[in-house]
Design a protein around this motif. Structure first.
Motif, PDB file in Angstrom:
ATOM      1  N   PRO A 103       0.802  -1.207   0.078  1.00  0.00           N
ATOM      2  CA  PRO A 103      -0.002   0.014  -0.168  1.00  0.00           C
ATOM      3  C   PRO A 103       0.916   1.347  -0.296  1.00  0.00           C
ATOM      4  O   PRO A 103       0.479   2.283  -0.844  1.00  0.00           O
ATOM      5  CB  PRO A 103      -0.739  -0.107   1.441  1.00  0.00           C
ATOM      6  CG  PRO A 103      -0.843  -1.527   1.504  1.00  0.00           C
ATOM      7  CD  PRO A 103       0.338  -2.031   1.065  1.00  0.00           C
ATOM      8  N   ALA A 104       1.803   1.329   0.828  1.00  0.00           N
ATOM      9  CA  ALA A 104       2.768   2.505   0.637  1.00  0.00           C
ATOM     10  C   ALA A 104       3.486   2.704  -0.455  1.00  0.00           C
ATOM     11  O   ALA A 104       3.572   3.819  -0.971  1.00  0.00           O
ATOM     12  CB  ALA A 104       3.855   2.654   2.102  1.00  0.00           C
ATOM     13  N   ALA A 105       3.930   1.605  -0.914  1.00  0.00           N
ATOM     14  CA  ALA A 105       4.547   1.576  -2.273  1.00  0.00           C
ATOM     15  C   ALA A 105       3.737   2.029  -3.377  1.00  0.00           C
ATOM     16  O   ALA A 105       4.056   2.718  -4.313  1.00  0.00           O
ATOM     17  CB  ALA A 105       5.019   0.058  -2.851  1.00  0.00           C
ATOM     18  N   ARG A 106       2.382   1.728  -3.441  1.00  0.00           N
ATOM     19  CA  ARG A 106       1.386   2.188  -4.338  1.00  0.00           C
ATOM     20  C   ARG A 106       1.351   3.877  -4.306  1.00  0.00           C
ATOM     21  O   ARG A 106       0.981   4.420  -5.546  1.00  0.00           O
ATOM     22  CB  ARG A 106       0.092   1.327  -4.146  1.00  0.00           C
ATOM     23  CG  ARG A 106      -1.205   1.904  -5.131  1.00  0.00           C
ATOM     24  CD  ARG A 106      -2.190   1.277  -4.718  1.00  0.00           C
ATOM     25  NE  ARG A 106      -3.030   1.472  -3.807  1.00  0.00           N
ATOM     26  CZ  ARG A 106      -3.259   0.590  -2.669  1.00  0.00           C
ATOM     27  NH1 ARG A 106      -2.894  -0.708  -3.172  1.00  0.00           N
ATOM     28  NH2 ARG A 106      -3.773   1.011  -1.640  1.00  0.00           N
ATOM     29  N   LYS A 107       1.215   4.333  -3.065  1.00  0.00           N
ATOM     30  CA  LYS A 107       1.209   5.477  -3.105  1.00  0.00           C
ATOM     31  C   LYS A 107       2.483   6.516  -3.548  1.00  0.00           C
ATOM     32  O   LYS A 107       2.109   7.575  -4.356  1.00  0.00           O
ATOM     33  CB  LYS A 107       0.881   6.082  -1.414  1.00  0.00           C
ATOM     34  CG  LYS A 107      -0.572   5.623  -0.904  1.00  0.00           C
ATOM     35  CD  LYS A 107      -0.599   5.893   0.481  1.00  0.00           C
ATOM     36  CE  LYS A 107      -1.869   5.447   1.060  1.00  0.00           C
ATOM     37  NZ  LYS A 107      -1.923   5.609   2.445  1.00  0.00           N
ATOM     38  N   ILE A 108       3.550   5.756  -3.271  1.00  0.00           N
ATOM     39  CA  ILE A 108       4.690   6.509  -3.793  1.00  0.00           C
ATOM     40  C   ILE A 108       4.793   6.263  -5.276  1.00  0.00           C
ATOM     41  O   ILE A 108       5.399   7.328  -5.879  1.00  0.00           O
ATOM     42  CB  ILE A 108       6.013   5.808  -2.913  1.00  0.00           C
ATOM     43  CG1 ILE A 108       5.971   6.107  -1.566  1.00  0.00           C
ATOM     44  CG2 ILE A 108       7.278   6.325  -3.650  1.00  0.00           C
ATOM     45  CD1 ILE A 108       6.821   5.334  -0.582  1.00  0.00           C
ATOM     46  N   GLY A 109       4.786   5.095  -5.723  1.00  0.00           N
ATOM     47  CA  GLY A 109       4.786   4.736  -7.116  1.00  0.00           C
ATOM     48  C   GLY A 109       3.870   5.571  -7.886  1.00  0.00           C
ATOM     49  O   GLY A 109       4.277   6.104  -9.043  1.00  0.00           O
TER      50      GLY A 109
END
Length: 499
Positions: free
Chosen positions: A268-274
């Protein structure tokens, strides 16, 4: 050209840094799992930026700005489709694929995952998926080679052939040395460089023009309909551009980043950053091409190169407007886009040849040390093939990317989605969908391209239908296959609940 000017020095320094990262990663690579998947150790930040950087190849700084420069904002539908597709890929596929590949005998590659997921004892699915990867990645890698060659040709004043070999060697060196960890670490650095360049270049071009009203008038004079996203495009053209988003579900070099995440909790955090990184980069690329129309209309005496090849608009603006030291850094962003995608593609091809063909059929008991070195040799072999395909100096980056992107999206996209969401899917359904998707793309591209519909659309739709129809026509999967699927879903649900 003076090869000791600040731009060249900065550019060469960047290449040296990338190779040094590869040497450092070499020390952290102890077995084949480390070499091709980094030991599943990537955190949210590295997962996000390495997925983004491996996705956005040279087309982001060359193909897309060039298309916008040549036609106008109507080409931006590609960016819209990509944003929607990438978000859905992160949401529906990323976490589930991370869990399923681990539960399915710790699969290290997509063919390995397909083989375990459907209990393919005859290994037909492994062979066919490996062939699809090798065919379309050879084309995809060639697009990276072309983009790199154009860059070296522009900066160093080299012939296309010489530039092609030198740019290829720059990438091959750190992939062979450091493997997946080197790629992931360099991708994180390269992603930062790309967003810096794509935000700075349009801003500096706008400042050089100095007046927003004048900018609008210049664009209107040069391309009367360039400011309208709907101008000059049919519904079919918009559909074809938006359909680029379908490709995300089947791109091995992006999916492997999800597989390498340290846990589902990082997704989930990677999705926001990406997604934040991606939206800013695509916006910057569109702005470069759009504002570039005005700048070269204002300075027609400097427009010869971009008129001949619109894909050089980013490079030409950078060389003209920036201090030579800064220009070296900004131009290195193009190489970073090329290197990040090309390096991952080479490694995926290498892992496919090594894990899914060499180990599976010839050397089942090969040592980890042997597999790592075979993997390095396979990187060289695929790179040479891509160089041969890229040797035509008339090759266009966006055209090559579009073909390979469609091939993977249609062959693997429906297969990945349904394998993660539908337990009734069968081995024969998977095989039918993969073959139908790949063949449809190839036939459509070579016989029906004049229709104007991007080949990924019929390929994706027919593949999806084939999987469902063939699966329902056959016997239900064996109980142990369903049990592993349900186990994966339980693990995924538990991990998501604990977020």
């Amino acid at each position: 050209m003076d090869h000791f000017n600040p731009t060249v020095i900065t550019f060469v320094f960047y290449i040296i840094v990338m190779i040094c990262i590869g040497l450092y990663a070499y020390r952290a690579t102890t077995d084949f799992s480390d070499y091709i998947l980094g030991g599943r150790s990537l955190g949210s930040f590295v997962t996000a930026l390495s997925a983004g950087a491996s996705d956005m190849s040279g087309w982001l700084l060359m193909g897309l700005p060039g298309a916008i420069f040549l036609t106008g904002l109507s080409e931006a539908w590609i960016a819209v489709g990509l944003i929607i597709g990438a978000w859905l890929n992160w949401l529906l596929v990323a976490g589930r694929l991370r869990v399923h590949t681990e539960v399915q005998n710790n699969a290290l590659t997509l063919p390995d995952y397909f083989t375990s997921r459907f209990a393919d004892r005859r290994k037909i699915l492994r062979i066919m998926s490996a062939l699809v990867i090798l065919i379309f990645f050879a084309i995809y890698c060639a697009s990276g080679m072309v983009a790199g060659a154009r860059l070296f040709e522009s900066i160093f004043g080299l012939t296309y052939g010489t530039a092609l070999w030198i740019s290829a060697l720059a990438t091959i060196s750190y992939v062979c040395i450091g493997g997946f960890l080197a790629i992931s670490w360099t991708d994180t650095f390269q992603a930062g460089l790309m967003i810096f360049a794509l935000l700075l270049a349009p801003f500096m071009t706008w400042l050089a023009i100095g007046d927003t009203h004048q900018l609008t008038q210049l664009i209107e004079t040069a391309r009367p309909h360039a400011s309208s996203i709907f101008s000059g495009v049919s519904g079919l053209a918009i559909l074809s551009s938006m359909a680029w988003g379908l490709g995300y579900f089947g791109q091995p070099h992006i999916l492997v980043r999800f597989m390498a995440a340290d846990s589902v909790r990082s997704i989930p955090a990677a999705r926001k950053i990406g997604m934040s990184w991606m939206i800013l980069c695509l916006g910057g690329a569109v702005a470069v091409g759009y504002i570039g129309i005005a700048w070269f209309q204002l300075h027609p005496e400097l427009a010869a190169t971009v008129q001949q090849n619109p894909e050089t608009v980013f490079m030409e603006l950078t060389k003209i407007l920036f201090n030579p030291w800064v220009a070296g850094v900004v131009l290195a962003a193009i190489l970073s886009a090329v290197m990040s995608t090309l390096s991952c593609q080479l490694l995926v091809c290498s892992s496919t040849l090594t894990e899914d063909l060499y180990k599976a059929f010839f050397r089942k008991n090969a040592s980890q040390h042997e597999l790592v070195w075979v993997g390095r040799l396979m990187v060289l072999a695929i790179a040479v093939l891509a160089i041969v395909l890229a040797f035509n100096p008339e090759s266009k980056v966006l055209g090559l990317v579009a073909y390979a992107w469609a091939g993977f999206g249609a062959a693997f996209g429906p297969l990945i989605i349904l394998s993660l969401l539908w337990k009734r899917m069968t081995l024969n359904g998977a095989l039918a969908g993969m073959i139908v998707g790949a063949v449809t793309v190839i036939l459509w591209k070579n016989t029906l391209a004049h229709v104007g519909l991007y080949e990924i659309v019929p390929g994706f739709v027919l593949s999806f239908i084939s999987i469902i129809v063939v699966s329902l026509m056959g016997k239900a999967p064996e109980q142990d296959i369903i049990d592993r699927f349900e186990q994966s879903e339980q693990v995924y649900a538990r991990e998501m609940k604990n977020l």
